[in-house]
Design an enzyme around this catalytic site. Structure first.
Site, mmCIF file in Angstrom:
data_model
loop_
_atom_site.group_PDB
_atom_site.id
_atom_site.type_symbol
_atom_site.label_atom_id
_atom_site.label_comp_id
_atom_site.label_asym_id
_atom_site.label_seq_id
_atom_site.Cartn_x
_atom_site.Cartn_y
_atom_site.Cartn_z
ATOM 1 N N GLU A 1 0.807 -1.219 0.000
ATOM 2 C CA GLU A 1 0.000 0.000 0.000
ATOM 3 C C GLU A 1 0.842 1.273 0.000
ATOM 4 O OE1 GLU A 1 -2.968 -0.283 3.037
ATOM 5 O OE2 GLU A 1 -3.902 -2.030 2.106
ATOM 6 N N LYS B 1 -15.737 -1.597 1.912
ATOM 7 C CA LYS B 1 -14.984 -2.037 0.737
ATOM 8 C C LYS B 1 -15.976 -2.626 -0.264
ATOM 9 C CE LYS B 1 -10.747 -3.283 3.269
ATOM 10 N NZ LYS B 1 -9.929 -4.413 3.786
#
EC number: 4.2.1.11
Length: 424
Positions: free
Chosen positions: A207, A335
């Site tokens: 990330e 999500k």
């Protein structure tokens, strides 16, 4: 305007930020307008997430190909949706859910269904010549979210031995999204110099955060505090800290321990960290199956720290309702690919918000250049977003999109942190 309907849907195999295949889906209307969406993929996944369909052909991409999902789009979803209004998102999503017919979308694949669902919304927005956030949210969508910036990666997002998965900063004193990004970038670059000076690795994880070999979670937090101060900011007042423990990844389901410790020990560790560091948000502090542990954590820290359920809820309204009824957590990570359609994503946000739970729109560790989640965070006024560090183009793309939205809105834009425990 005459009826604008779905005329065709195209799907193709592309690569995500980890070099694994995913889908890019294009919905085309009878007027020639279209919308395109790329589907992300997670590494740390909840056991109750909607199924990401993979080919399991060892001769292609170590079995991670998505040709079957593409085939399902072309052979099942195209004929099911052709001729339907591009503006009827709820009906289209319901048709796809019915066509799949399984609780977790394992027949057609949540990756196939979500790609179509998001591309459809974009096609509708493009047809009306509106930005996606305005099409979905209307005139009342004007909140720019406070970002959670993942500066140190551990757990399943790196190979450095850190137990917790994400060590984040939250620029809570920023007056605007643009300034929040500036603050985050300055701390990120200060941290890089600190790591270099200490001869620690400056390679980044999935990330975009640094992934140095550190001795403990506390050492990672100490580094963040030093970087914040080096960049000229004050911890707690200007920038707070946040954790994603991803506790399911080090939970032993047989003896129900966390690296040999009880859930009470794990709660105690988190409580102690909150005493010593300006932490105002903890995600997945306990495992998704450990309801007793979650209850103790919520009772212990729930009145002063944002406790975010990710694996616990997997963006599923039924699980969110169950958790709320049991008093577990006080915030929900959102999500879209955990549930598989835009309609179900919006419903999860609505349910959590009505019950007083904060919501945080989130990326996945396997991302693409797609910026849809930036628009969704604004459309649904979540007030918080997780989209990685201040490096790697697939992460920066979301920050750049948010800054563009803020500039487009002008004085109407409101930068607002929805975490009720923010110290700013």
């Amino acid at each position: 305007m005459f009826d604008v309907v779905i005329s065709d849907i195209e799907a193709r195999e592309i690569l995500d930020s980890r070099g694994y295949p995913t889908l890019c889906v294009k919905v085309i209307t009878n007027t020639g307008t279209f919308g395109e969406a790329c589907v992300p993929s997670g590494a740390s996944t909840g056991i109750k997430e909607a199924l990401e369909l993979r080919d399991k052909d060892p001769k292609r991409y170590q079995g991670k190909g998505v040709l079957q999902a593409i085939s399902n789009v072309e052979k099942v979803l195209v004929p099911a949706l052709q001729g339907f209004s591009v503006f009827d998102q709820i009906t289209a999503d319901a048709i796809m859910i019915d066509a799949d017919g399984t609780p977790n979308k394992e027949k057609l694949g949540a990756n196939a269904i979500l790609g179509v669902s998001l591309a459809l919304a974009k096609a509708a927005a493009n047809t009306l010549q509106r930005p996606l956030y305005r099409y979905l949210g209307g005139s009342f969508s004007h909140v720019l979210p406070c970002p959670m910036m993942n500066l140190i990666n551990g757990g399943m997002h790196a190979t450095n031995g850190l137990q917790f998965q994400e060590f984040m900063i939250r620029p809570i004193s920023a007056p605007s999204l643009k300034e929040a990004v500036r603050m985050g970038a300055e701390v990120f670059n200060a941290l890089k110099k600190i790591l270099q000076n200490r001869q620690l690795a400056t390679g980044v994880g999935d990330e975009g955060g640094f992934a140095p070999n550190l001795a403990s979670n506390a050492e990672a937090l100490d580094l963040l505090l030093t970087a914040i101060e080096t960049a000229g900011f004050t911890p707690r007042e200007d920038i707070s800290l946040a954790l994603d423990c991803a506790a399911s990844s080090f939970y032993n389901t047989q003896d129900k321990t966390y690296d040999g410790k009880s859930y009470a020990d794990q709660v105690g560790i988190l409580a102690e960290l909150c005493e010593h560091y300006p932490i105002d948000s903890i995600e997945d502090g306990l495992a998704e199956e450990d309801f007793e542990g979650w209850k103790l954590l919520s009772e212990t820290l729930g009145d002063r720290v944002q406790l975010v359920g990710d694996d616990l809820f997997v963006t599923n309204s039924a699980l969110i309702a169950e958790g709320i009824a049991q008093g577990l957590a006080n915030a929900v990570l959102i999500k879209p690919n955990q549930i598989g359609t835009l309609t179900e994503t919006a419903e999860a946000i609505r349910l959590a918000t009505i019950q007083g739970y904060a919501t945080i729109l989130s990326h996945r560790s396997g991302e693409t250049e797609d910026t849809t989640i930036a628009d969704l965070a604004v459309a649904f006024n979540t007030g918080q977003i997780k989209t990685g560090s201040l490096s790697r183009s697939e992460r920066i793309a979301k920050y750049n999109r948010l800054m563009a939205i803020e500039e487009e809105m002008g004085p109407e834009a409101l930068f607002q942190d929805s975490n009720p425990f923010s110290k700013a």
